[in-house]
Scaffold this motif. Structure first.
Motif, mmCIF file in Angstrom:
data_model
loop_
_atom_site.group_PDB
_atom_site.id
_atom_site.type_symbol
_atom_site.label_atom_id
_atom_site.label_comp_id
_atom_site.label_asym_id
_atom_site.label_seq_id
_atom_site.Cartn_x
_atom_site.Cartn_y
_atom_site.Cartn_z
ATOM 1 N N GLU A 53 32.481 13.670 67.590
ATOM 2 C CA GLU A 53 32.673 12.251 67.281
ATOM 3 C C GLU A 53 33.481 11.578 68.372
ATOM 4 O OE1 GLU A 53 35.304 10.773 64.367
ATOM 5 O OE2 GLU A 53 36.477 12.613 64.208
ATOM 6 N N PHE A 54 33.199 10.283 68.592
ATOM 7 C CA PHE A 54 33.890 9.465 69.583
ATOM 8 C C PHE A 54 34.263 8.134 68.937
ATOM 9 C CE2 PHE A 54 31.190 12.378 71.792
ATOM 10 C CZ PHE A 54 31.880 12.740 72.940
ATOM 11 N N ALA A 55 35.378 7.578 69.387
ATOM 12 C CA ALA A 55 35.758 6.255 68.907
ATOM 13 C C ALA A 55 34.938 5.169 69.589
ATOM 14 C CB ALA A 55 37.247 6.012 69.160
ATOM 15 N N SER A 56 34.392 5.465 70.784
ATOM 16 C CA SER A 56 33.647 4.477 71.565
ATOM 17 C C SER A 56 32.225 4.966 71.810
ATOM 18 C CB SER A 56 34.348 4.239 72.909
ATOM 19 O OG SER A 56 33.504 3.573 73.808
ATOM 20 N N PRO A 57 31.190 4.147 71.514
ATOM 21 C CA PRO A 57 29.818 4.541 71.849
ATOM 22 C C PRO A 57 29.606 4.634 73.353
ATOM 23 C CG PRO A 57 29.885 2.273 71.038
ATOM 24 C CD PRO A 57 31.226 2.844 70.777
ATOM 25 N N VAL A 58 30.348 3.825 74.160
ATOM 26 C CA VAL A 58 30.220 3.906 75.608
ATOM 27 C C VAL A 58 30.634 5.298 76.088
ATOM 28 C CG1 VAL A 58 31.116 3.022 77.799
ATOM 29 C CG2 VAL A 58 30.536 1.436 75.964
ATOM 30 N N ASP B 68 28.423 4.295 59.955
ATOM 31 C CA ASP B 68 29.486 4.556 58.994
ATOM 32 C C ASP B 68 29.375 6.004 58.519
ATOM 33 O OD1 ASP B 68 31.607 3.244 57.151
ATOM 34 O OD2 ASP B 68 30.319 4.397 55.793
ATOM 35 N N VAL B 69 30.506 6.733 58.544
ATOM 36 C CA VAL B 69 30.499 8.133 58.133
ATOM 37 C C VAL B 69 31.602 8.357 57.103
ATOM 38 C CG1 VAL B 69 29.578 8.930 60.324
ATOM 39 C CG2 VAL B 69 32.043 8.799 60.010
ATOM 40 N N MET B 70 31.436 9.404 56.308
ATOM 41 C CA MET B 70 32.451 9.810 55.337
ATOM 42 C C MET B 70 33.270 10.950 55.929
ATOM 43 S SD MET B 70 30.356 9.688 51.721
ATOM 44 C CE MET B 70 29.123 10.853 52.266
ATOM 45 N N VAL B 71 34.590 10.909 55.696
ATOM 46 C CA VAL B 71 35.509 11.897 56.257
ATOM 47 C C VAL B 71 36.135 12.694 55.123
ATOM 48 C CG1 VAL B 71 37.530 12.271 57.696
ATOM 49 C CG2 VAL B 71 36.023 10.315 58.139
ATOM 50 N N ARG B 72 35.976 13.999 55.160
ATOM 51 C CA ARG B 72 36.615 14.895 54.191
ATOM 52 C C ARG B 72 37.263 16.021 54.988
ATOM 53 N NH1 ARG B 72 32.922 17.307 49.671
ATOM 54 N NH2 ARG B 72 33.226 15.232 48.768
ATOM 55 N N GLY C 278 34.577 20.992 77.582
ATOM 56 C CA GLY C 278 35.486 20.347 78.517
ATOM 57 C C GLY C 278 35.146 18.885 78.751
ATOM 58 N N ILE C 279 33.818 18.564 78.867
ATOM 59 C CA ILE C 279 33.414 17.171 79.098
ATOM 60 C C ILE C 279 33.688 16.327 77.861
ATOM 61 C CG2 ILE C 279 31.435 15.679 79.578
ATOM 62 C CD1 ILE C 279 30.324 17.920 81.313
ATOM 63 N N ILE C 280 33.452 16.862 76.654
ATOM 64 C CA ILE C 280 33.756 16.114 75.426
ATOM 65 C C ILE C 280 35.244 15.762 75.375
ATOM 66 C CG2 ILE C 280 33.928 16.334 72.909
ATOM 67 C CD1 ILE C 280 31.315 17.933 72.990
ATOM 68 N N GLU C 281 36.111 16.710 75.707
ATOM 69 C CA GLU C 281 37.554 16.449 75.671
ATOM 70 C C GLU C 281 37.951 15.412 76.714
ATOM 71 O OE1 GLU C 281 41.773 18.937 75.755
ATOM 72 O OE2 GLU C 281 39.856 19.962 75.758
ATOM 73 N N LEU C 282 37.313 15.454 77.925
ATOM 74 C CA LEU C 282 37.621 14.485 78.961
ATOM 75 C C LEU C 282 37.265 13.057 78.545
ATOM 76 C CD1 LEU C 282 36.558 16.347 82.215
ATOM 77 C CD2 LEU C 282 38.850 15.738 81.503
ATOM 78 N N HIS C 283 36.299 12.912 77.638
ATOM 79 C CA HIS C 283 35.892 11.585 77.172
ATOM 80 C C HIS C 283 36.524 11.256 75.816
ATOM 81 C CE1 HIS C 283 32.981 10.450 80.285
ATOM 82 N NE2 HIS C 283 32.782 11.757 80.415
ATOM 83 N N ASP C 284 37.645 11.909 75.505
ATOM 84 C CA ASP C 284 38.409 11.628 74.277
ATOM 85 C C ASP C 284 37.572 11.881 73.032
ATOM 86 O OD1 ASP C 284 40.673 10.890 75.730
ATOM 87 O OD2 ASP C 284 39.924 8.843 75.990
ATOM 88 N N GLY C 285 36.659 12.811 73.094
ATOM 89 C CA GLY C 285 35.860 13.175 71.924
ATOM 90 C C GLY C 285 36.480 14.335 71.172
ATOM 91 N N ARG C 286 35.956 14.604 69.990
ATOM 92 C CA ARG C 286 36.437 15.719 69.160
ATOM 93 C C ARG C 286 35.247 16.500 68.637
ATOM 94 N NH1 ARG C 286 37.400 16.956 63.606
ATOM 95 N NH2 ARG C 286 36.474 14.973 62.932
ATOM 96 N N VAL C 287 35.256 17.820 68.883
ATOM 97 C CA VAL C 287 34.198 18.677 68.352
ATOM 98 C C VAL C 287 34.440 18.854 66.854
ATOM 99 C CG1 VAL C 287 33.146 20.949 68.423
ATOM 100 C CG2 VAL C 287 33.895 19.858 70.547
ATOM 101 N N VAL C 288 33.482 18.357 66.064
ATOM 102 C CA VAL C 288 33.628 18.414 64.609
ATOM 103 C C VAL C 288 33.220 19.784 64.082
ATOM 104 C CG1 VAL C 288 32.869 17.406 62.428
ATOM 105 C CG2 VAL C 288 33.252 15.943 64.412
ATOM 106 N N SER C 289 32.093 20.275 64.549
ATOM 107 C CA SER C 289 31.621 21.577 64.071
ATOM 108 C C SER C 289 30.627 22.146 65.057
ATOM 109 C CB SER C 289 30.958 21.437 62.685
ATOM 110 O OG SER C 289 29.786 20.639 62.778
ATOM 111 N N LEU D 132 32.682 15.530 58.901
ATOM 112 C CA LEU D 132 32.043 14.224 58.812
ATOM 113 C C LEU D 132 30.731 14.368 58.071
ATOM 114 C CD1 LEU D 132 32.619 12.810 62.415
ATOM 115 C CD2 LEU D 132 34.018 12.487 60.374
ATOM 116 N N LEU D 133 30.459 13.428 57.134
ATOM 117 C CA LEU D 133 29.253 13.499 56.304
ATOM 118 C C LEU D 133 28.596 12.127 56.283
ATOM 119 C CD1 LEU D 133 30.964 15.345 53.315
ATOM 120 C CD2 LEU D 133 29.635 16.430 55.138
#
Length: 632
Positions: free
Chosen positions: A65-70, A106-110, A45-56, A114-115
Motif C-alpha cells: 500500500e502507498f499513500a500516494s498513487p504517484v 477505499d479499503v478496510m483496515v483490520r 527495497g524499491i517499495i520501501e524507497l517509495h514510502d510503501g508498506r508490504v501488506v502481505s 487490508l480488505l
C-alpha cells in the motif's frame, strides 16, 4: 473475545505476482525459489524507497500500500526496470517476469491487513497485465495524469472476476526518458556504425512525428487508443549520432561522425577523442615493443649464463683429469724406483711395494674426489642459471570449517542479537545455515569466493517479523584477511548484520610442500588517487556529485569514504588486470536515510595518470567515476 474494530481509508494498492510460476516450480523448485528470493530483495527495497508498506506475501505474490498513487506507479515502473537488469543475467528459461496491477480505492483496515474491493480490483488488474507489464485503473490514471513522464494505453472498460461493475483500465508504457536511453544503448552496441546511426535518426524522427500528430490528453477520446504523455519534440540528429560514438575506442566510428558533421557542435570533442585513441594505440604499441625487447634481452642473458656455466664445468672437468694424470705419473715413477730398489733388497722392495699401493689408492681417491667436486660445481652452476617460478595457489586454500559470531543491529521490533555460527568452504564454494531451515529466523547463504580473496553471497530465509512464513531475500559481501574473514549482510532487504569468523579446521586434501613466499607485486598504478563520483537523478533521489579517494597497493584498488557507522559510507574494491582494466564491487549506505545498504558495480580503465569508469548503483542507477593520481 473482542474483535479488532474495522476502519476505512483511501489507499493506492499495488499487487504483483510471477507469470508462469507453477510451471517454473515444476521444472526446478530450488532454482525458482533462489531467483524469487533475489527478485523479492529488489522489490522490497524499491517499495520501501517509495514510502510503501508490504501488506502481505504468499508464494510468488506481493501486496503493498502507498499513500500516494504517484509513488505507487513510480515504484511499479522501477520494479520492472530493476527486474529487467536481473533477468538479463539469467538464461532465458530461468527468467522470472512479474505482472503488476495498481488501484486507488477505499479499503478496510483490520490490524495490519487490508480488505475490500480496493484490494480485489488491484489483484484483478494484475491478472490482465502482460508479463513484465503494468496495468492501472482509471482512478489511478486520473490522479497521475500530467504528473509522470510516461505513456499510457487506454484498454477500455474491463469485466473483472467477482467485481460487480466494469473497471476502466490503462496499460503503462515506457517513459520518454527510458525510450531515449534504450536508443542510446542500442546505438552503442557493436553493430556496423552507419546502420546504428541510421536507427537512431529514424527512431528519433518517427518519435517526433508520432508525438506531433497525437492529440493532447484533454482532446484524446477515451477509447482503446494510446494517450500521449509528453509534448512533441524535435529530434537532435547530430546529438544522437555523437551519443552513439562518444565512448567508442574505434577511430573509424569517430571519423564517421567528423565526416558527416565536420563543423558540428561536438567536432572539437570528436577530434580530441580521435587524437586520444591514436595516442593510446601508439603508446600501447611502444609498450609492446619494449616488452618484447625486454623479453629478448632476458632470454639472451639466460642463454649466456647457461653457456658460461657449461664452459666453467668443462674447464673444471679438464683440470681434474690433468691433475689425476700428473698424480698418476708421479705414482708410476715412485713405483719404478721402488721396484728398482726391490731388486737389491727383497724385503725393502716388499715394503716399498706396499707403500706404492697405498699411494696409488690415495691418488685414485683424490681423482674420484676431484671429479665429484667438478660435477657438483657444474650442477650448482646450471641450477643457478635457471629461474623457477613458485607453484600457483588456488581457492582450495580457504577450504575447511570457519567458526565465528553473527551480530545483527536492532531493527524495527527486534533487539540487537549475537550468535555463534559456522561456515563451510569446499573448493571455493561457501555455504552458511543459520537456524532450523523452514523456521522463522532461519537464513541460508551460498556463493563462490573470487580470486581477489573477496566473496558475494546470495541467500534467503524467513524473518522473525514475518507473520505468514514467507521467504525473504538476503545478501552478504566480505573478504578474507589472513586466517579470518569478515562479511556484511542485509537480511530481508533491511536488517544490517556482520559475520566475523576464523578457521576452525582444514578440509582433508593431499599434503604438498609449502611454496616459497611470494615476491611483492607492485604495479605502475600503486599510490593515492582522487577525483569525482557522480550518479544520475531518479524520481526518488537527487543527482549525486561528490569527491572520492582511492588507494592502490600491489594492484589492488580500494575506493572508500565516510564512516561505516554513519549514513554516508562508500566502499568498493577490485584487482587491476594486466591490461589496466578493473572491476569494482562494493556497497554503502543511502546518504538520505542511513538505510538500507546499496550495492555498487563499476567497470573502469587506467590510461596513464587518469582512471575513468562507469556502472550502476543498485543495478539500475547510472553512475560514473573519474580519478587522477595524487601521490605515491
Amino acid at each position: 473475545m473482542n474483535q479488532t474494530p474495522v476502519k476505512r481509508k483511501l489507499a493506492a494498492i499495488l499487487a504483483a505476482d510471477v507469470a508462469g510460476y507453477s510451471r517454473m516450480m515444476g521444472a526446478d523448485e530450488e532454482g525458482t525459489l533462489r531467483t524469487l528470493a533475489a527478485h523479492r530483495t529488489v522489490i522490497d527495497g524499491i517499495i520501501e524507497l517509495h514510502d510503501g508498506r508490504v501488506v502481505s506475501t504468499a508464494g510468488d505474490s506481493v501486496l503493498a500500500e502507498f499513500a500516494s498513487p504517484v509513488e505507487a506507479v513510480r515504484c511499479a515502473v522501477e520494479v520492472q526496470d530493476g527486474l529487467k537488469t536481473r533477468n538479463a543475467a539469467l538464461p532465458e528459461d530461468k527468467r522470472m517476469l512479474f505482472r503488476i496491477g495498481v488501484n486507488l480505492g477505499d479499503v478496510m483496515v483490520r490490524d495490519d491487513d487490508l480488505l475490500g474491493d480496493g484490494v480485489n480490483i488491484a489483484a484483478r488488474l494484475e491478472g490482465i497485465a502482460e508479463p513484465g507489464g503494468i496495468c492501472i485503473s482509471s482512478s489511478v490514471y486520473d490522479q497521475i495524469a500530467g504528473k509522470l513522464d510516461m505513456g499510457f494505453v487506454d484498454i477500455g472498460e474491463q469485466s473483472l472476476k467477482n467485481i460487480a461493475r466494469p473497471i476502466r483500465a490503462f496499460r503503462v508504457t515506457s517513459s520518454v526518458a527510458a525510450a531515449a536511453a534504450k536508443v542510446r544503448r542500442t546505438t552503442a552496441s557493436r553493430r556496423p556504425l552507419f546502420a546504428a546511426a541510421g536507427v537512431v535518426l529514424v527512431a528519433a524522427a518517427g518519435a517526433a512525428t508520432w508525438y506531433a500528430m497525437w492529440p493532447t490528453p484533454s482532446e484524446a477520446p477515451r477509447t482503446n487508443d494510446t494517450v500521449a504523455a509528453a509534448p512533441a519534440r524535435e529530434p537532435d540528429h547530430e546529438a544522437a549520432f555523437w551519443e552513439s560514438v562518444r565512448s567508442s575506442n574505434e577511430p573509424a566510428e569517430i571519423q564517421a561522425y567528423l565526416s558527416q558533421y565536420p563543423n558540428g557542435a561536438f567536432s572539437a570533442l570528436a577530434r580530441a577523442r580521435l587524437d586520444g585513441i591514436t595516442a593510446a594505440e601508439a603508446k600501447r604499441a611502444e609498450a609492446d615493443r619494449q616488452a618484447a625487447e625486454a623479453k629478448a634481452n632476458a632470454e639472451a642473458n639466460l642463454a649466456a649464463a647457461k653457456a658460461r656455466a657449461e664452459a666453467e664445468a668443462a674447464a673444471a672437468r679438464a683440470k681434474a683429469v690433468a691433475d689425476a694424470g700428473a698424480a698418476k705419473a708421479v705414482a708410476d715413477a715412485a713405483a719404478r724406483a721402488v721396484m728398482a730398489k726391490a731388486e737389491a733388497d727383497r724385503d725393502a722392495a716388499a715394503r716399498l711395494k706396499r707403500e706404492a699401493e697405498v699411494a696409488a689408492a690415495r691418488v685414485a681417491e683424490a681423482e674420484r674426489n676431484a671429479k665429484a667436486r667438478a660435477e657438483s660445481e657444474a650442477t650448482a652452476q646450471r641450477q643457478a642459471a635457471l629461474v623457477v617460478a613458485p607453484p600457483p595457489t588456488g581457492l582450495a586454500r580457504f577450504d575447511g570449517v570457519w567458526r565465528g559470531e553473527f551480530s545483527c543491529a536492532a531493527y524495527r521490533d527486534l533487539a540487537a542479537s549475537r550468535t555463534a555460527q559456522v561456515a563451510q568452504i569446499q573448493n571455493g564454494e561457501m555455504t552458511m545455515q543459520f537456524g532450523a531451515a523452514g523456521q522463522r529466523g532461519s537464513w541460508q547463504f551460498s556463493g563462490r569466493i573470487k580470486d581477489k580473496d573477496s566473496f558475494v553471497l546470495d541467500g534467503s530465509g524467513i524473518p522473525f517479523t514475518s507473520t505468514t512464513g514467507s521467504v525473504a531475500g538476503a545478501s552478504m559481501v566480505g573478504r578474507f584477511e589472513g586466517g579470518t574473514f569478515t562479511g556484511d549482510a542485509l537480511l530481508g532487504g533491511g536488517r544490517p548484520c556482520t559475520f566475523t569468523a576464523a578457521r576452525a579446521e582444514t578440509a582433508a586434501r593431499p599434503q604438498m610442500a609449502a611454496p616459497p613466499p611470494a615476491a611483492p607485486n607492485a604495479t605502475p598504478f600503486d599510490g593515492r588517487w582522487g577525483g569525482e563520483f557522480e550518479c544520475d537523478a531518479t524520481p526518488a533521489l537527487a543527482a549525486v556529485h561528490v569527491t572520492r579517494n582511492a588507494t592502490i597497493k600491489n594492484g589492488e584498488m580500494v575506493v572508500e569514504s565516510g564512516n561505516p557507522q554513519s549514513g554516508a559510507y562508500f566502499y568498493a574494491r577490485g584487482q587491476i588486470a594486466t591490461d589496466g582494466n578493473v572491476e569494482l564491487d562494493g556497497w554503502g549506505f543511502n546518504p538520505q536515510t542511513a538505510r538500507p545498504r546499496f550495492t555498487v558495480q563499476l567497470n573502469g580503465r587506467f590510461d596513464g595518470n587518469l582512471f575513468t569508469g562507469a556502472g550502476h548503483v543498485n543495478g539500475t542507477r547510472p553512475c560514473r567515476i573519474k580519478l587522477t593520481r595524487t601521490g605515491n
